[in-house]
Scaffold this motif. Structure first.
Motif, PDB file in Angstrom:
ATOM      1  N   ALA A   1       0.840  -1.202   0.000  1.00 49.74           N
ATOM      2  CA  ALA A   1       0.000   0.000   0.000  1.00 49.74           C
ATOM      3  C   ALA A   1       0.875   1.252   0.000  1.00 49.74           C
ATOM      4  O   ALA A   1       1.900   1.300   0.688  1.00 49.74           O
ATOM      5  N   TYR A   2       0.443   2.231  -0.768  1.00 45.63           N
ATOM      6  CA  TYR A   2       1.133   3.523  -0.823  1.00 45.63           C
ATOM      7  C   TYR A   2       0.079   4.621  -0.749  1.00 45.63           C
ATOM      8  O   TYR A   2      -0.773   4.728  -1.633  1.00 45.63           O
ATOM      9  N   HIS A   3       0.153   5.434   0.295  1.00 50.33           N
ATOM     10  CA  HIS A   3      -0.855   6.462   0.537  1.00 50.33           C
ATOM     11  C   HIS A   3      -0.387   7.818   0.005  1.00 50.33           C
ATOM     12  O   HIS A   3      -0.544   8.118  -1.178  1.00 50.33           O
ATOM     13  N   LEU A   4       0.221   8.644   0.847  1.00 45.63           N
ATOM     14  CA  LEU A   4       0.649   9.975   0.392  1.00 45.63           C
ATOM     15  C   LEU A   4       1.652   9.925  -0.768  1.00 45.63           C
ATOM     16  O   LEU A   4       1.595  10.788  -1.654  1.00 45.63           O
ATOM     17  N   PRO A   5       2.562   8.953  -0.813  1.00 46.06           N
ATOM     18  CA  PRO A   5       3.464   8.898  -1.973  1.00 46.06           C
ATOM     19  C   PRO A   5       2.722   8.753  -3.300  1.00 46.06           C
ATOM     20  O   PRO A   5       3.177   9.265  -4.326  1.00 46.06           O
ATOM     21  N   LEU A   6       1.583   8.076  -3.278  1.00 45.16           N
ATOM     22  CA  LEU A   6       0.804   7.924  -4.508  1.00 45.16           C
ATOM     23  C   LEU A   6      -0.029   9.162  -4.792  1.00 45.16           C
ATOM     24  O   LEU A   6      -0.297   9.493  -5.947  1.00 45.16           O
ATOM     25  N   ASP A   7      -0.455   9.873  -3.759  1.00 43.94           N
ATOM     26  CA  ASP A   7      -1.153  11.140  -3.978  1.00 43.94           C
ATOM     27  C   ASP A   7      -0.237  12.147  -4.673  1.00 43.94           C
ATOM     28  O   ASP A   7      -0.659  12.905  -5.540  1.00 43.94           O
ATOM     29  N   ALA A   8       1.041  12.157  -4.255  1.00 45.14           N
ATOM     30  CA  ALA A   8       1.932  13.251  -4.630  1.00 45.14           C
ATOM     31  C   ALA A   8       2.767  12.999  -5.873  1.00 45.14           C
ATOM     32  O   ALA A   8       3.375  13.953  -6.392  1.00 45.14           O
ATOM     33  N   HIS A   9       2.856  11.764  -6.366  1.00 41.61           N
ATOM     34  CA  HIS A   9       3.773  11.495  -7.463  1.00 41.61           C
ATOM     35  C   HIS A   9       3.457  12.386  -8.675  1.00 41.61           C
ATOM     36  O   HIS A   9       2.300  12.514  -9.075  1.00 41.61           O
ATOM     37  N   PRO A  10       4.473  13.003  -9.275  1.00 45.74           N
ATOM     38  CA  PRO A  10       4.231  13.984 -10.339  1.00 45.74           C
ATOM     39  C   PRO A  10       3.683  13.416 -11.637  1.00 45.74           C
ATOM     40  O   PRO A  10       3.169  14.177 -12.469  1.00 45.74           O
ATOM     41  N   GLU A  11       3.777  12.091 -11.844  1.00 47.17           N
ATOM     42  CA  GLU A  11       3.270  11.501 -13.078  1.00 47.17           C
ATOM     43  C   GLU A  11       2.172  10.474 -12.816  1.00 47.17           C
ATOM     44  O   GLU A  11       1.110  10.511 -13.436  1.00 47.17           O
ATOM     45  N   LEU A  12       2.426   9.551 -11.897  1.00 47.18           N
ATOM     46  CA  LEU A  12       1.490   8.461 -11.641  1.00 47.18           C
ATOM     47  C   LEU A  12       0.532   8.758 -10.496  1.00 47.18           C
ATOM     48  O   LEU A  12      -0.381   7.979 -10.241  1.00 47.18           O
ATOM     49  N   GLY A  13       0.720   9.857  -9.803  1.00 42.57           N
ATOM     50  CA  GLY A  13      -0.047  10.169  -8.607  1.00 42.57           C
ATOM     51  C   GLY A  13      -1.513  10.476  -8.866  1.00 42.57           C
ATOM     52  O   GLY A  13      -1.915  10.792  -9.988  1.00 42.57           O
ATOM     53  N   ASN A  14      -2.290  10.411  -7.804  1.00 41.46           N
ATOM     54  CA  ASN A  14      -3.727  10.683  -7.916  1.00 41.46           C
ATOM     55  C   ASN A  14      -4.009  12.084  -8.438  1.00 41.46           C
ATOM     56  O   ASN A  14      -4.895  12.279  -9.278  1.00 41.46           O
ATOM     57  N   ASN A  15      -3.287  13.079  -7.941  1.00 45.07           N
ATOM     58  CA  ASN A  15      -3.546  14.452  -8.377  1.00 45.07           C
ATOM     59  C   ASN A  15      -3.155  14.659  -9.837  1.00 45.07           C
ATOM     60  O   ASN A  15      -3.879  15.296 -10.606  1.00 45.07           O
ATOM     61  N   ALA A  16      -2.004  14.108 -10.217  1.00 50.21           N
ATOM     62  CA  ALA A  16      -1.560  14.232 -11.609  1.00 50.21           C
ATOM     63  C   ALA A  16      -2.505  13.505 -12.556  1.00 50.21           C
ATOM     64  O   ALA A  16      -2.860  14.023 -13.625  1.00 50.21           O
ATOM     65  N   GLN A  17      -2.944  12.316 -12.154  1.00 50.21           N
ATOM     66  CA  GLN A  17      -3.822  11.535 -13.012  1.00 50.21           C
ATOM     67  C   GLN A  17      -5.223  12.135 -13.116  1.00 50.21           C
ATOM     68  O   GLN A  17      -5.860  12.068 -14.176  1.00 50.21           O
ATOM     69  N   LEU A  18      -5.711  12.726 -12.017  1.00 48.97           N
ATOM     70  CA  LEU A  18      -7.025  13.381 -12.085  1.00 48.97           C
ATOM     71  C   LEU A  18      -6.983  14.551 -13.060  1.00 48.97           C
ATOM     72  O   LEU A  18      -7.931  14.765 -13.828  1.00 48.97           O
ATOM     73  N   ALA A  19      -5.890  15.300 -13.042  1.00 51.48           N
ATOM     74  CA  ALA A  19      -5.750  16.414 -13.984  1.00 51.48           C
ATOM     75  C   ALA A  19      -5.784  15.917 -15.430  1.00 51.48           C
ATOM     76  O   ALA A  19      -6.403  16.546 -16.300  1.00 51.48           O
ATOM     77  N   LEU A  20      -5.135  14.783 -15.688  1.00 50.68           N
ATOM     78  CA  LEU A  20      -5.161  14.205 -17.035  1.00 50.68           C
ATOM     79  C   LEU A  20      -6.573  13.799 -17.436  1.00 50.68           C
ATOM     80  O   LEU A  20      -7.012  14.060 -18.567  1.00 50.68           O
ATOM     81  N   GLN A  21      -7.286  13.175 -16.518  1.00 52.84           N
ATOM     82  CA  GLN A  21      -8.651  12.738 -16.808  1.00 52.84           C
ATOM     83  C   GLN A  21      -9.564  13.917 -17.116  1.00 52.84           C
ATOM     84  O   GLN A  21     -10.410  13.848 -18.014  1.00 52.84           O
ATOM     85  N   LEU A  22      -9.413  14.998 -16.367  1.00 52.88           N
ATOM     86  CA  LEU A  22     -10.308  16.151 -16.516  1.00 52.88           C
ATOM     87  C   LEU A  22      -9.857  17.123 -17.593  1.00 52.88           C
ATOM     88  O   LEU A  22     -10.637  17.979 -18.006  1.00 52.88           O
ATOM     89  N   GLY A  23      -8.609  17.019 -18.033  1.00 50.72           N
ATOM     90  CA  GLY A  23      -8.110  17.930 -19.048  1.00 50.72           C
ATOM     91  C   GLY A  23      -7.705  19.276 -18.502  1.00 50.72           C
ATOM     92  O   GLY A  23      -7.796  20.295 -19.202  1.00 50.72           O
ATOM     93  N   ILE A  24      -7.235  19.320 -17.263  1.00 49.84           N
ATOM     94  CA  ILE A  24      -6.754  20.567 -16.666  1.00 49.84           C
ATOM     95  C   ILE A  24      -5.361  20.865 -17.195  1.00 49.84           C
ATOM     96  O   ILE A  24      -4.495  19.995 -17.229  1.00 49.84           O
ATOM     97  N   SER A  25      -5.129  22.097 -17.593  1.00 51.87           N
ATOM     98  CA  SER A  25      -3.843  22.480 -18.182  1.00 51.87           C
ATOM     99  C   SER A  25      -2.882  23.010 -17.116  1.00 51.87           C
ATOM    100  O   SER A  25      -3.295  23.543 -16.091  1.00 51.87           O
TER     101      SER A  25
END
Length: 247
Positions: free
Chosen positions: A95-119
């Motif tokens: 399990a990876y919690h905050l490290p997965l939230d923060a990763h610049p490419e594979l992280g939750n925040n980065a991936q959500l931006a890709l899904q939504l099309g945020i520039s």
């Protein structure tokens, strides 16, 4: 591959040593030493474990694992059943919690931006888990509808839906406590997974809109991306299980 090699590979990619987290990152339950197949998912629920058993997986890789801070220590009840199933079938839990939230490419925040099309998506200067970026100047209400359509879950919009959504901040999961920090960035709207009562008042009084899009819905893309990355660099059978969770 060997379990220890898998753990080293993930630790090297996600650098968990950089985070003071609420739960241990990495190997939480040790199973068999050789790993050929992995099931990934958001949370290590009994349903996910049972799926891993049915598919004869060697390991489970999740965002939400076990042994959280302030959690009762005894291994009884639901916790006992989950861990017993893993041990009985020799399945490892990673399990990876905050490290997965923060990763610049594979992280939750980065991936959500890709899904939504945020520039221009990037972490904010003061808080690496709070990200910001640009939108296409549609209204906040239109952005909320877009979020709902992409994530397949009706998003809750608080505040002024007619405001233009030029500058967006977000943090996946249960990050409603970052709303004031997002307001301080001067954004038009903040997106997260969960919502608290006081968020309504902050949205109305600050003029910054708030979108609650679901904890699970906003955090399924990081673990999916991590598993896909693993499958491209190692000869592993990696399958993502998007188990239903409306929260």
């Amino acid at each position: 591959m060997q379990l220890n090699d898998l753990l080293a590979l993930l630790d090297d990619k996600l650098t968990p040593e950089r985070f003071k987290d609420y739960a241990p990152n990495g190997l939480q339950v040790e199973g068999r030493s050789e790993v050929r197949s992995i099931i990934t998912g958001v949370t290590a629920s009994q349903a996910l474990i049972d799926l891993a058993v049915a598919q004869r997986a060697d390991a489970i890789l999740v965002h939400h694992g076990y042994f959280w801070k302030n959690e009762a220590a005894p291994i009884v009840g639901i916790k006992r059943q989950r861990i017993a199933t893993l041990l009985q079938h020799g399945i490892s839990l990673l399990a990876y919690h905050l490290p997965l939230d923060a990763h610049p490419e594979l992280g939750n925040n980065a991936q959500l931006a890709l899904q939504l099309g945020i520039s221009g998506a990037a972490p904010s200067p003061a808080e690496p888990l709070l990200w910001q970026g640009g939108w296409n100047q549609s209204t906040v209400q239109q952005l909320a509808a877009h979020v709902s359509a992409v994530l397949g879950r009706e998003a809750l919009l608080l505040g002024n839906g007619q405001r233009r959504a030029r500058h967006v901040a977000w943090c996946t999961g249960g990050a409603q406590g970052y709303f004031e920090a997002a307001i301080a960035l001067g954004v038009d709207v903040f997106i997260t997974g969960e919502v608290s009562e006081q968020n309504l008042h902050l949205a109305e009084e600050s003029g910054v809109a708030f979108i609650a899009a679901g904890h699970h819905a906003t955090e399924r893309y990081g673990i999916k991306a991590l598993g896909e990355w693993l499958g491209t660099i190692q000869p592993l059978d990696v399958r993502f299980a998007d188990l239903y969770n409306p929260v």
